[in-house]
Design a protein around this motif. Structure first.
Motif, PDB file in Angstrom:
ATOM      1  N   LEU A  93       0.847  -1.180   0.000  1.00 31.68           N
ATOM      2  CA  LEU A  93       0.000   0.000   0.000  1.00 31.68           C
ATOM      3  C   LEU A  93       0.890   1.241   0.000  1.00 31.68           C
ATOM      4  CD1 LEU A  93      -2.776   1.504   0.462  1.00 31.68           C
ATOM      5  CD2 LEU A  93      -2.305   1.261   2.913  1.00 31.68           C
ATOM      6  N   THR A  94       0.535   2.212  -0.820  1.00 32.18           N
ATOM      7  CA  THR A  94       1.222   3.504  -0.809  1.00 32.18           C
ATOM      8  C   THR A  94       0.212   4.596  -0.516  1.00 32.18           C
ATOM      9  OG1 THR A  94       2.808   2.752  -2.475  1.00 32.18           O
ATOM     10  CG2 THR A  94       2.619   5.131  -2.150  1.00 32.18           C
ATOM     11  N   ILE A  95       0.583   5.490   0.402  1.00 30.04           N
ATOM     12  CA  ILE A  95      -0.197   6.691   0.678  1.00 30.04           C
ATOM     13  C   ILE A  95       0.750   7.858   0.412  1.00 30.04           C
ATOM     14  CG2 ILE A  95      -1.495   8.032   2.382  1.00 30.04           C
ATOM     15  CD1 ILE A  95      -1.877   5.394   3.962  1.00 30.04           C
ATOM     16  N   PHE A 125      -3.995   7.193  -2.749  1.00 31.85           N
ATOM     17  CA  PHE A 125      -3.814   5.825  -2.253  1.00 31.85           C
ATOM     18  C   PHE A 125      -3.578   4.910  -3.441  1.00 31.85           C
ATOM     19  CE2 PHE A 125      -5.624   7.863   1.309  1.00 31.85           C
ATOM     20  CZ  PHE A 125      -5.442   7.065   2.438  1.00 31.85           C
ATOM     21  N   ILE A 126      -2.568   4.068  -3.337  1.00 34.79           N
ATOM     22  CA  ILE A 126      -2.253   3.140  -4.420  1.00 34.79           C
ATOM     23  C   ILE A 126      -2.220   1.719  -3.850  1.00 34.79           C
ATOM     24  CG2 ILE A 126      -0.561   2.506  -6.192  1.00 34.79           C
ATOM     25  CD1 ILE A 126       0.455   5.475  -5.977  1.00 34.79           C
ATOM     26  N   HIS A 127      -3.031   0.851  -4.435  1.00 34.34           N
ATOM     27  CA  HIS A 127      -3.134  -0.559  -4.037  1.00 34.34           C
ATOM     28  C   HIS A 127      -3.544  -1.327  -5.282  1.00 34.34           C
ATOM     29  CE1 HIS A 127      -4.597  -4.176  -1.992  1.00 34.34           C
ATOM     30  NE2 HIS A 127      -3.965  -3.756  -0.908  1.00 34.34           N
ATOM     31  N   GLU A 134     -11.038   0.407  -1.337  1.00 37.58           N
ATOM     32  CA  GLU A 134     -12.249   1.066  -0.828  1.00 37.58           C
ATOM     33  C   GLU A 134     -12.427   0.796   0.666  1.00 37.58           C
ATOM     34  OE1 GLU A 134     -15.626  -0.094  -3.182  1.00 37.58           O
ATOM     35  OE2 GLU A 134     -14.670   0.596  -5.040  1.00 37.58           O
ATOM     36  N   GLN A 135     -12.076  -0.436   1.103  1.00 37.90           N
ATOM     37  CA  GLN A 135     -12.145  -0.769   2.530  1.00 37.90           C
ATOM     38  C   GLN A 135     -11.068  -0.014   3.310  1.00 37.90           C
ATOM     39  OE1 GLN A 135     -11.406  -4.970   2.216  1.00 37.90           O
ATOM     40  NE2 GLN A 135     -13.588  -5.492   2.313  1.00 37.90           N
ATOM     41  N   ILE A 136      -9.845  -0.013   2.752  1.00 41.37           N
ATOM     42  CA  ILE A 136      -8.687   0.569   3.442  1.00 41.37           C
ATOM     43  C   ILE A 136      -8.884   2.049   3.756  1.00 41.37           C
ATOM     44  CG2 ILE A 136      -6.255   1.242   3.093  1.00 41.37           C
ATOM     45  CD1 ILE A 136      -5.900  -1.501   1.663  1.00 41.37           C
ATOM     46  N   LEU A 186       2.343   7.049  14.960  1.00 36.64           N
ATOM     47  CA  LEU A 186       1.379   6.964  13.857  1.00 36.64           C
ATOM     48  C   LEU A 186       1.804   5.918  12.828  1.00 36.64           C
ATOM     49  CD1 LEU A 186       0.712  10.779  13.395  1.00 36.64           C
ATOM     50  CD2 LEU A 186      -1.001   9.073  14.079  1.00 36.64           C
ATOM     51  N   LEU A 187       3.108   5.882  12.505  1.00 33.70           N
ATOM     52  CA  LEU A 187       3.620   4.888  11.547  1.00 33.70           C
ATOM     53  C   LEU A 187       3.467   3.471  12.086  1.00 33.70           C
ATOM     54  CD1 LEU A 187       6.887   6.561  10.224  1.00 33.70           C
ATOM     55  CD2 LEU A 187       4.897   5.902   8.850  1.00 33.70           C
ATOM     56  N   LYS A 188       3.759   3.292  13.371  1.00 31.89           N
ATOM     57  CA  LYS A 188       3.651   1.956  13.970  1.00 31.89           C
ATOM     58  C   LYS A 188       2.205   1.463  13.959  1.00 31.89           C
ATOM     59  CE  LYS A 188       5.134  -0.786  17.920  1.00 31.89           C
ATOM     60  NZ  LYS A 188       4.017  -1.164  18.777  1.00 31.89           N
ATOM     61  N   LYS A 189       1.283   2.336  14.315  1.00 32.07           N
ATOM     62  CA  LYS A 189      -0.129   1.948  14.296  1.00 32.07           C
ATOM     63  C   LYS A 189      -0.574   1.587  12.886  1.00 32.07           C
ATOM     64  CE  LYS A 189      -1.515   4.768  18.231  1.00 32.07           C
ATOM     65  NZ  LYS A 189      -2.056   6.070  18.626  1.00 32.07           N
ATOM     66  N   LEU A 190      -0.142   2.380  11.911  1.00 26.45           N
ATOM     67  CA  LEU A 190      -0.488   2.087  10.517  1.00 26.45           C
ATOM     68  C   LEU A 190       0.122   0.773  10.072  1.00 26.45           C
ATOM     69  CD1 LEU A 190      -1.851   3.296   7.908  1.00 26.45           C
ATOM     70  CD2 LEU A 190       0.447   4.054   7.279  1.00 26.45           C
ATOM     71  N   GLY A 191       1.412   0.575  10.339  1.00 25.63           N
ATOM     72  CA  GLY A 191       2.099  -0.655   9.949  1.00 25.63           C
ATOM     73  C   GLY A 191       1.489  -1.884  10.591  1.00 25.63           C
ATOM     74  N   GLU A 192       1.178  -1.793  11.883  1.00 22.60           N
ATOM     75  CA  GLU A 192       0.630  -2.959  12.584  1.00 22.60           C
ATOM     76  C   GLU A 192      -0.802  -3.265  12.178  1.00 22.60           C
ATOM     77  OE1 GLU A 192       1.519  -2.304  16.748  1.00 22.60           O
ATOM     78  OE2 GLU A 192       3.464  -3.311  16.485  1.00 22.60           O
ATOM     79  N   ALA A 193      -1.515  -2.265  11.660  1.00 21.64           N
ATOM     80  CA  ALA A 193      -2.886  -2.510  11.166  1.00 21.64           C
ATOM     81  C   ALA A 193      -2.856  -3.396   9.917  1.00 21.64           C
ATOM     82  CB  ALA A 193      -3.576  -1.193  10.851  1.00 21.64           C
ATOM     83  N   PHE A 194      -1.726  -3.393   9.194  1.00 20.77           N
ATOM     84  CA  PHE A 194      -1.606  -4.192   7.972  1.00 20.77           C
ATOM     85  C   PHE A 194      -0.574  -5.308   8.134  1.00 20.77           C
ATOM     86  CE2 PHE A 194      -3.301  -0.139   6.650  1.00 20.77           C
ATOM     87  CZ  PHE A 194      -4.296  -0.507   5.776  1.00 20.77           C
TER      88      PHE A 194
END
Length: 196
Positions: A93-95, A125-127, A134-136, A186-194
């Motif tokens: 995923l790229t934001i 957003f790139i996926h 759409e979910q992300i 913020l990065l850790k929360k984002l990374g751990e969500a995926f």
């Protein structure tokens, strides 16, 4: 002969002042990065007298590297903080901040999913899977990330970890521990969500 000597002396003094200012600037950033050593496992490395420092180690349990880069754009010099963090994600995923991405792609951002943050900034957003994307974009952690991560250029998540870059007009302030740690959370929360 006197004027030649005077000219050389003035050039030398100006060069010394520029070198001193550059060294002082990197010394301030070096001191700021030493706070990462105090809070996490790792080391600040500086390979020369007036060289840029960088941090390498483990942050919040994962291998981590923080570098600083610069780029000259027309009349302005841009400073970037580059983060490489071995937080593996289960999908790529790229934001990216839309205006930054437009500069990289010569304004070609057609077909990208664009989301507006609370502050009015737009993010692309790139996926590979449009339905999954759409979910992300609706995930609370993703919304929180784009609403609170200041000066983001891009973040890329993959099975090898994440890479993030943000710009700053004030490197000294951006490398203070409180500012960095907020971004790291913020990065850790984002990374751990995926996470895989």
């Amino acid at each position: 002969m006197f004027f030649v000597f005077l000219f050389i002396l003035i050039v030398f003094i100006l060069w010394a002042i520029v070198l001193y200012v550059r060294k002082s600037h990197w010394d301030t950033i070096h001191r700021n990065l030493l706070d990462l050593e105090d809070h996490f496992e790792g080391k600040v490395i500086r390979r020369g007298f007036a060289a840029r420092p960088f941090f390498h180690g483990k942050v919040k349990g994962y291998p981590f590297t923080l570098n600083i880069s610069t780029e000259r754009l027309k009349d302005k010099r841009m400073n970037y903080v580059d983060i490489s963090w071995d937080l593996p994600a289960g999908e790529a995923l790229t934001i990216s901040e839309l205006e930054w991405l437009k500069k990289q792609r010569e304004n070609n951002t057609e077909g990208l999913t664009v989301v507006e943050a609370e502050n009015g900034k737009k993010f692309a957003f790139i996926h590979k899977n449009k339905k999954r994307l759409e979910q992300i974009v609706g995930y609370p952690v993703v919304k929180d990330f784009i609403n609170h991560f200041e000066e983001l250029c891009y973040v890329f998540l993959s099975k090898n970890g994440l890479i993030c870059e943000f710009s700053t007009d004030n490197l000294a302030r951006a490398t203070e521990f409180e500012s960095l740690n907020k971004r790291l959370d913020l990065l850790k929360k984002l990374g751990e969500a995926f996470k895989q």
